[in-house]
Design an enzyme around this catalytic site. Structure first.
Site, PDB file in Angstrom:
ATOM      1  N   LYS A 121      -7.808  12.066  -3.141  1.00 38.81           N
ATOM      2  CA  LYS A 121      -7.497  10.791  -2.487  1.00 38.81           C
ATOM      3  C   LYS A 121      -6.090  10.320  -2.868  1.00 38.81           C
ATOM      4  O   LYS A 121      -5.497  10.861  -3.806  1.00 38.81           O
ATOM      5  CB  LYS A 121      -8.545   9.750  -2.884  1.00 38.81           C
ATOM      6  CG  LYS A 121      -8.570   9.450  -4.375  1.00 38.81           C
ATOM      7  CD  LYS A 121      -9.824   8.681  -4.773  1.00 38.81           C
ATOM      8  CE  LYS A 121      -9.838   8.421  -6.265  1.00 38.81           C
ATOM      9  NZ  LYS A 121     -11.100   7.832  -6.722  1.00 38.81           N
TER      10      LYS A 121
ATOM     11  N   ARG B 187     -19.803  -1.729  -8.127  1.00 40.82           N
ATOM     12  CA  ARG B 187     -18.763  -1.692  -7.106  1.00 40.82           C
ATOM     13  C   ARG B 187     -19.463  -1.175  -5.860  1.00 40.82           C
ATOM     14  O   ARG B 187     -20.297  -1.875  -5.308  1.00 40.82           O
ATOM     15  CB  ARG B 187     -17.597  -0.801  -7.584  1.00 40.82           C
ATOM     16  CG  ARG B 187     -16.318  -0.998  -6.820  1.00 40.82           C
ATOM     17  CD  ARG B 187     -15.213  -0.066  -7.303  1.00 40.82           C
ATOM     18  NE  ARG B 187     -15.589   1.350  -7.249  1.00 40.82           N
ATOM     19  CZ  ARG B 187     -14.792   2.356  -7.543  1.00 40.82           C
ATOM     20  NH1 ARG B 187     -13.555   2.121  -7.936  1.00 40.82           N
ATOM     21  NH2 ARG B 187     -15.197   3.605  -7.453  1.00 40.82           N
TER      22      ARG B 187
ATOM     23  N   TYR C 150      20.650  -6.544 -13.960  1.00 40.04           N
ATOM     24  CA  TYR C 150      20.165  -7.919 -13.758  1.00 40.04           C
ATOM     25  C   TYR C 150      19.682  -8.536 -15.057  1.00 40.04           C
ATOM     26  O   TYR C 150      18.942  -7.902 -15.817  1.00 40.04           O
ATOM     27  CB  TYR C 150      18.985  -7.931 -12.785  1.00 40.04           C
ATOM     28  CG  TYR C 150      19.325  -7.608 -11.357  1.00 40.04           C
ATOM     29  CD1 TYR C 150      20.234  -8.370 -10.638  1.00 40.04           C
ATOM     30  CD2 TYR C 150      18.696  -6.539 -10.725  1.00 40.04           C
ATOM     31  CE1 TYR C 150      20.520  -8.074  -9.310  1.00 40.04           C
ATOM     32  CE2 TYR C 150      18.974  -6.228  -9.402  1.00 40.04           C
ATOM     33  CZ  TYR C 150      19.881  -6.999  -8.698  1.00 40.04           C
ATOM     34  OH  TYR C 150      20.165  -6.703  -7.400  1.00 40.04           O
TER      35      TYR C 150
ATOM     36  N   MET D 287      15.681  -2.038  -7.972  1.00 35.12           N
ATOM     37  CA  MET D 287      14.929  -1.451  -6.860  1.00 35.12           C
ATOM     38  C   MET D 287      15.264   0.019  -6.645  1.00 35.12           C
ATOM     39  O   MET D 287      14.377   0.849  -6.465  1.00 35.12           O
ATOM     40  CB  MET D 287      15.200  -2.250  -5.582  1.00 35.12           C
ATOM     41  CG  MET D 287      14.266  -1.908  -4.451  1.00 35.12           C
ATOM     42  SD  MET D 287      14.610  -2.817  -2.936  1.00 35.12           S
ATOM     43  CE  MET D 287      14.050  -4.450  -3.336  1.00 35.12           C
TER      44      MET D 287
END
Ligand code: PLP
Length: 398
Positions: A60, A159, A291, A339
């Protein structure tokens, strides 16, 4: 100029200008996938099972970020007999790619059309309730087909799955539905990867006891269906959890799900994340980097900008905490991961230059950086680290 051209990055640029190498996926950052590692891990895991127990390769989430087709093919070569995926679309893609083995959809489907598509593509849906069983029966009846399905019971994960108190009724109904062929009954462990002492052990053994009770509910003569409970952790932990099949994800890709396990299982990491240096900066002492200036140079520094960032799956929470591998040494990453870029302190690495390839995750020579190391630093888990690599990173099968 000659000097510059000699640098590998410049050479690369010039090749590109010449139109050579244009489609090279290794221009910026990429994932290398080693299908032989998956094949060998599958063999390794199959060798731990008794001979009537089969292995389902769980592929998956695009094969945990490795590329579902690549890993499915490698796992089947290594002895896996079934494939497990989470969504209908993942299953259809495998069928379109030509896979013919049994495929189980581990997620719950909602719409009638989705179950219809399962039947059409010969994918086994997981049923957690009467509602789904009835939908499947009606679809199959209207098409005069037999629908292969599996039921999931909730033994303690809370679940997906049918409540155990409704199990007798659901099982009875399914056997009475003329167009359903029940192929398997399964459940999922909640704590198998935790160190098993005290409460942890109790939860897993309770789940196991509840699971075995289900066997008694099955009518005589119907016991040729497949019983399965274990994920990677359950598979490696205890043979008594194996039953007829194990559903293995993480370990296929080369990692142990149990961080406390010190034994070397011989699993090979199948994935490496690599990226190239795009710029070298020489800066004085006292300069703030990236940053927020969370890193300030403590000495005149040689910084290397690498073209990979959180948009590729390098979690920003790792900022200033990781190192990358270059020529067998660890080079620290400094300042905020952004990013599309991150910065290395390459002051002690004079050989690191524009175009150099660094390894962020995976093996380089004898060294290896594991998803576990990243997840420990970012408050995550190895599964999430692997699934976090985005499609912007090309996958290169080696
Ligand atoms: C994902 C999944 C697995 C595989 O788990 P790993 O811990 O990666 O081995 C097994 N069973 C189910 C139901 C799953 O959803």
């Amino acid at each position: 100029m000659h000097n510059l051209i000699a640098r590998s990055g410049e050479r690369h640029l010039i090749q590109n200008l010449d139109g050579i190498n244009k489609a090279d996926p290794r221009q910026r950052a990429w994932i290398e996938v080693d299908p032989f590692a998956v094949e060998s891990n599958t063999r390794n895991l199959v060798s731990r099972l008794s001979k009537d127990c089969v292995l389902m390769a769980v592929v998956k989430a695009d094969g945990y970020g490795h590329g579902a087709e690549t890993v499915a093919r490698a796992a089947l070569k290594g002895g896996a007999r079934n494939l497990g995926i989470a969504t209908l679309q993942e299953g259809i893609e495998l069928r379109k790619a030509g896979f013919t083995c049994p495929i189980l959809v581990l997620g719950n489907l909602i719409e009638i059309e989705d179950f219809s598509a399962c039947l059409q593509w010969n994918l086994m849906p997981t049923l957690s309730s009467e509602r789904e069983a009835l939908i499947c029966q009606n679809i199959a009846k209207s098409k005069s087909a037999i629908f292969s399905v599996q039921i999931k019971f909730d033994t303690g994960m809370t679940r997906l799955g049918c409540d155990l108190d409704q199990a007798p009724k659901l099982i009875e109904n399914i056997f009475n539905f003329s167009h359903l062929d029940l192929k398997g009954v399964y459940s999922h462990l909640a704590l198998a990867d935790e160190e098993q002492n005290g409460q942890m052990r109790t939860v897993t053994s309770k789940q196991q006891q509840r699971f075995e009770k289900l066997l008694e509910l099955l009518p005589q003569g119907k016991k040729n269906l497949c019983f399965h409970l274990a994920n990677s952790a359950g598979t490696l932990r205890d043979k008594s959890l194996h039953y007829d099949m194990v559903r293995v994800g993480l370990s296929l890709y080369g990692y142990t799900p149990m961080r406390h396990l010190k034994e070397d299982l011989g699993l090979q990491p199948a994935l490496a994340v690599k990226a190239r240096v795009t710029l070298i900066r020489e800066v004085p002492r006292g300069v703030g980097v990236s940053y927020g200036h969370s890193f300030i140079t403590a000495r005149p520094s040689r910084l290397a900008v690498v073209g990979i960032g959180y948009a590729d799956g390098v979690n920003r929470a790792l900022s200033g905490r990781i190192s990358v591998l270059f020529n067998g040494s660890f080079v620290p990453q400094v300042g905020a991961i952004t990013m599309d870029q991150l910065v290395l302190d390459a002051t002690d690495q004079p050989d690191l230059e524009i175009g150099s390839v660094v390894t962020l995750l995976g093996k380089e020579g004898d060294q290896c950086i594991t998803p576990q190391e990243w997840s420990d630093l970012s408050g995550s888990i190895p599964w999430e680290v692997l699934c976090g690599f985005k499609h912007r990173l090309p996958r290169v099968v080696i």
